[in-house]
Design a protein around this motif. Structure first.
Motif, mmCIF file in Angstrom:
data_model
loop_
_atom_site.group_PDB
_atom_site.id
_atom_site.type_symbol
_atom_site.label_atom_id
_atom_site.label_comp_id
_atom_site.label_asym_id
_atom_site.label_seq_id
_atom_site.Cartn_x
_atom_site.Cartn_y
_atom_site.Cartn_z
ATOM 1 N N VAL A 105 31.891 28.378 37.019
ATOM 2 C CA VAL A 105 32.040 27.369 35.970
ATOM 3 C C VAL A 105 32.824 26.187 36.554
ATOM 4 C CG1 VAL A 105 31.923 28.984 34.033
ATOM 5 C CG2 VAL A 105 34.112 28.503 35.065
ATOM 6 N N PRO A 106 32.695 25.004 35.972
ATOM 7 C CA PRO A 106 33.424 23.845 36.494
ATOM 8 C C PRO A 106 34.934 24.118 36.578
ATOM 9 C CG PRO A 106 31.833 23.133 34.845
ATOM 10 C CD PRO A 106 31.856 24.642 34.831
ATOM 11 N N LEU A 107 35.526 23.686 37.661
ATOM 12 C CA LEU A 107 36.953 23.827 37.958
ATOM 13 C C LEU A 107 37.364 25.240 38.362
ATOM 14 C CD1 LEU A 107 38.520 21.600 35.151
ATOM 15 C CD2 LEU A 107 37.853 20.922 37.464
ATOM 16 N N TYR A 108 36.466 26.212 38.279
ATOM 17 C CA TYR A 108 36.760 27.589 38.662
ATOM 18 C C TYR A 108 35.634 28.119 39.547
ATOM 19 C CZ TYR A 108 40.415 27.549 35.158
ATOM 20 O OH TYR A 108 41.543 27.247 34.434
ATOM 21 N N PRO A 109 35.603 27.682 40.805
ATOM 22 C CA PRO A 109 34.531 28.144 41.696
ATOM 23 C C PRO A 109 34.611 29.652 41.908
ATOM 24 C CG PRO A 109 36.233 27.032 42.958
ATOM 25 C CD PRO A 109 36.580 26.862 41.508
ATOM 26 N N LEU A 110 33.479 30.241 42.129
ATOM 27 C CA LEU A 110 33.385 31.676 42.314
ATOM 28 C C LEU A 110 33.137 31.963 43.791
ATOM 29 C CD1 LEU A 110 33.343 34.320 40.726
ATOM 30 C CD2 LEU A 110 30.889 34.036 40.477
ATOM 31 N N HIS A 111 34.005 32.755 44.419
ATOM 32 C CA HIS A 111 33.880 33.064 45.840
ATOM 33 C C HIS A 111 33.515 34.519 46.071
ATOM 34 C CE1 HIS A 111 35.420 29.113 46.793
ATOM 35 N NE2 HIS A 111 36.440 29.323 45.988
ATOM 36 N N GLY A 112 33.213 35.224 45.035
ATOM 37 C CA GLY A 112 32.835 36.633 45.112
ATOM 38 C C GLY A 112 32.132 37.002 43.819
ATOM 39 N N ALA A 113 32.237 38.255 43.422
ATOM 40 C CA ALA A 113 31.571 38.706 42.205
ATOM 41 C C ALA A 113 32.417 38.497 40.946
ATOM 42 C CB ALA A 113 31.211 40.185 42.325
ATOM 43 N N ILE A 114 33.744 38.365 41.134
ATOM 44 C CA ILE A 114 34.642 38.262 39.983
ATOM 45 C C ILE A 114 35.687 37.180 40.233
ATOM 46 C CG2 ILE A 114 35.692 39.739 38.258
ATOM 47 C CD1 ILE A 114 35.515 42.051 40.005
ATOM 48 N N HIS A 115 36.073 36.461 39.176
ATOM 49 C CA HIS A 115 37.144 35.466 39.294
ATOM 50 C C HIS A 115 38.467 36.153 39.619
ATOM 51 C CE1 HIS A 115 34.391 32.778 36.953
ATOM 52 N NE2 HIS A 115 34.853 31.946 37.878
ATOM 53 N N PRO A 116 39.288 35.540 40.462
ATOM 54 C CA PRO A 116 40.586 36.126 40.808
ATOM 55 C C PRO A 116 41.476 36.361 39.583
ATOM 56 C CG PRO A 116 40.133 34.203 42.192
ATOM 57 C CD PRO A 116 39.044 34.296 41.171
ATOM 58 N N GLU A 117 41.360 35.532 38.566
ATOM 59 C CA GLU A 117 42.159 35.695 37.349
ATOM 60 C C GLU A 117 41.805 37.009 36.634
ATOM 61 O OE1 GLU A 117 41.849 31.316 38.231
ATOM 62 O OE2 GLU A 117 40.440 32.987 38.211
ATOM 63 N N ARG A 118 40.551 37.377 36.685
ATOM 64 C CA ARG A 118 40.095 38.625 36.071
ATOM 65 C C ARG A 118 40.637 39.827 36.854
ATOM 66 N NH1 ARG A 118 33.683 39.820 34.985
ATOM 67 N NH2 ARG A 118 33.905 41.517 33.500
ATOM 68 N N VAL A 119 40.622 39.714 38.169
ATOM 69 C CA VAL A 119 41.172 40.776 39.010
ATOM 70 C C VAL A 119 42.668 40.927 38.759
ATOM 71 C CG1 VAL A 119 41.567 41.525 41.389
ATOM 72 C CG2 VAL A 119 39.390 40.470 40.764
#
Length: 63
Positions: free
Chosen positions: A38-52
């Motif tokens: 999503v805009p401003l929150y690029p995804l570098h894997g399968a899950i956002h770091p905030e979720r982890v």
């Protein structure tokens, strides 16, 4: 969330190690779904770091 984790462990399941058992606070992906970029929150894997991180905090609170 802590009660969900405790119930899972109480039934013999291992504590989950990823955030896939939580809703994503960034992209609103449902439980079990991978995140989307999503805009401003690029995804570098399968899950956002905030979720982890939210998963880590939940598991720590559950003991």
């Amino acid at each position: 969330m802590r009660k969900i984790v405790e119930a899972m462990v109480g039934q013999g399941f291992q504590k989950p190690g990823t955030g896939l058992f939580l809703l994503c606070p960034i992209c609103a992906s449902e439980i079990g779904q991978q995140c989307i970029s999503v805009p401003l929150y690029p995804l570098h894997g399968a899950i956002h770091p905030e979720r982890v991180e939210m998963c880590r905090e939940t598991l720590m609170a559950a003991g």
